[in-house]
Scaffold this motif. Structure first.
Motif, short mmCIF file in Angstrom:
data_model
loop_
_atom_site.label_atom_id
_atom_site.label_comp_id
_atom_site.label_asym_id
_atom_site.label_seq_id
_atom_site.Cartn_x
_atom_site.Cartn_y
_atom_site.Cartn_z
N ILE A 181 6.94 10.99 -10.13
CA ILE A 181 6.75 11.05 -8.68
C ILE A 181 7.50 9.91 -8.01
N PHE A 182 7.93 10.17 -6.80
CA PHE A 182 8.52 9.14 -5.94
C PHE A 182 8.03 9.45 -4.53
N SER A 183 6.91 8.86 -4.16
CA SER A 183 6.28 9.15 -2.86
C SER A 183 6.91 8.28 -1.79
N ILE A 184 8.10 8.67 -1.36
CA ILE A 184 8.88 7.86 -0.43
C ILE A 184 8.14 7.64 0.88
N GLY A 185 8.01 6.37 1.26
CA GLY A 185 7.40 6.03 2.53
C GLY A 185 5.88 6.10 2.56
N GLU A 186 5.27 6.51 1.45
CA GLU A 186 3.82 6.63 1.42
C GLU A 186 3.16 5.27 1.16
N PRO A 187 1.95 5.08 1.65
CA PRO A 187 1.22 3.84 1.35
C PRO A 187 0.84 3.79 -0.12
N GLN A 188 0.47 2.62 -0.59
CA GLN A 188 0.11 2.45 -2.00
C GLN A 188 -1.14 3.25 -2.33
N LYS A 189 -1.08 3.99 -3.45
CA LYS A 189 -2.21 4.81 -3.89
C LYS A 189 -2.51 4.49 -5.35
N PHE A 190 -3.78 4.69 -5.71
CA PHE A 190 -4.21 4.41 -7.07
C PHE A 190 -4.87 5.64 -7.67
N SER A 191 -4.66 5.83 -8.96
CA SER A 191 -5.28 6.96 -9.66
C SER A 191 -6.76 6.66 -9.89
N LYS A 192 -7.48 7.66 -10.37
CA LYS A 192 -8.91 7.45 -10.67
C LYS A 192 -9.07 6.46 -11.83
N ASP A 193 -7.99 6.26 -12.60
CA ASP A 193 -8.03 5.28 -13.69
C ASP A 193 -7.81 3.86 -13.18
N GLY A 194 -7.48 3.74 -11.88
CA GLY A 194 -7.33 2.42 -11.27
C GLY A 194 -5.92 1.87 -11.28
N TYR A 195 -4.93 2.72 -11.57
CA TYR A 195 -3.55 2.25 -11.66
C TYR A 195 -2.70 2.81 -10.52
#
Length: 381
Positions: A154-168
């Motif tokens: 994935i390359f979520s261009i321009g998106e804010p920082q997101k974390f997986s349910k695993d915390g990463y």
């Protein structure tokens, strides 16, 4: 005297810690952007010797797992391998979309030979539990695996920082941590399929990446997060991890580990671009590869008979990085930062910790032992 010497060593370590590299130097940064722009402008010229689609050697005896194979480069990789006779496993988050694709391909292929040998298995890289379940299901077959292509990313261009349910951080998990876990957990199947290969679809953008092993999530130490920082650091981490894995696997395992750059490719990543950038993205089709052109380096890395010899040559020469194949299907050199052996080993150790494996997991799996993983425990519930 011994106490004085000990105090001196501790002082040196503290001083080294203070001087620890916090980011790319400006020369490295400029060189990285030069490589990226150069590839975009001249990749079509550099790859002009390649046919499209790329003709493949006989692959009828190969079993290949391709992650993220319902769109973009992964879809082309899976389709072309299947049409050339390989047994292809589409490891995907959306099985329904994969089954629809297979039906379409089978209809188009009808009358041209035996039906395509493709199957679907569910895999969600945003869940490390899902990765463990997938690996356990595959390993339970007790059959060989010849090629693992870690294509999904994935390359979520321009998106804010997101974390997986695993915390990463999501880029780090999908582009590096989950493929790393999958690669390690499938080692015994890859040994059964020897000579076999792990092909990691990487990116020239790793040249502008920087990894702090103590801050893989990019949440502290004053580093500002952007989607480019997340993506480029995840791709550099993948090269570093692959380089150590390449060294840790004895020649007798018969497993080659390499990274590839597909080039600058028109894929679904454009959907995350601002509208004005999307317009510009579509106005320069001459410079940008389509998905079929972008699949060539991965297909080459997965099937060319000389790739295994090249990987072994690098290992015997004690080259500090794994094999890296460019978009024109020629060996190239990863970034200067990828040659940082100390950081690579730190990334290796930190990665194993984050994906829930012991530090000696690879050695134990090679010996045929079972290795516990922190994830996937609820599978038996």
């Amino acid at each position: 005297m011994a106490t004085t010497s000990s105090s001196s060593d501790e002082a040196k370590k503290k001083e080294e810690g203070k001087k620890k590299k916090q980011a790319l130097g400006w020369i490295e940064w400029l060189r990285g952007w030069f490589n990226l722009i150069y590839e975009m402008l001249f990749q079509r010229i550099m790859a002009s010797h390649l046919q499209n689609p790329m003709p493949l050697p006989p692959v009828n005896d190969l079993t290949c797992i391709v992650t993220g194979s319902t769109s973009g480069i992964g879809r082309e990789i899976a389709r072309q391998l299947a049409e050339s006779g390989a047994h292809v496993i589409m490891a995907v988050r959306n099985p329904k979309a994969a089954y629809e694709l297979i039906q379409k391909w089978q209809n188009e292929w009808s009358g041209m030979g035996l039906p395509l040998n493709i199957e679907v298995m569910e895999l969600d890289l945003l869940s490390l539990d899902s990765v463990v379940r997938f690996a356990n299901a595959w390993n339970a077959r007790l059959g060989p695996l010849h090629v693992l292509i870690n294509n999904a990313g994935i390359f979520s261009i321009g998106e804010p920082q997101k974390f997986s349910k695993d915390g990463y951080e999501e880029h780090m998990q999908v582009n590096h941590l989950a493929p790393a876990l999958l690669s390690v957990l499938l080692l015994q199947s890859l040994i059964k399929g020897s000579p076999s290969r792990i092909v990691n679809v990487n990116s020239t953008i790793h040249h502008v990446g920087f990894v702090d092993p103590e801050d893989m999530n990019v949440v502290c130490r004053g580093r500002k997060y952007t989607s480019l920082v997340g993506y480029s650091s995840s791709k550099l981490a993948q090269v570093m991890f692959s380089s150590v894995l390449h060294k840790r696997l004895p020649a007798e395992t018969g497993i080659s580990v390499l990274c590839v750059s597909p080039g600058i490719v028109q894929t679904n990543v454009a959907r995350d671009l601002p509208k004005i950038v999307q317009t510009g993205y579509r106005l320069i089709p001459y410079f940008i590869f389509n998905a079929q052109e972008g699949s060539r380096s991965s297909l080459f890395a997965a099937t060319d008979p000389q790739v295994s010899e090249y990987c072994e040559l690098l290992k015997s020469d004690d080259w500090p990085v794994c094999a890296f194949i460019s978009q024109d299907c020629r060996p190239t050199n990863p970034s200067e930062e990828a040659h940082n052996v100390q950081t690579s080993y730190e990334v290796w150790e930190k990665t194993l910790q984050m994906i829930g494996l012991p530090s000696d997991a690879v050695e134990r799996l090679i010996e045929g032992d079972e290795v516990p993983c922190r994830y996937g425990a609820e599978e038996g519930n």
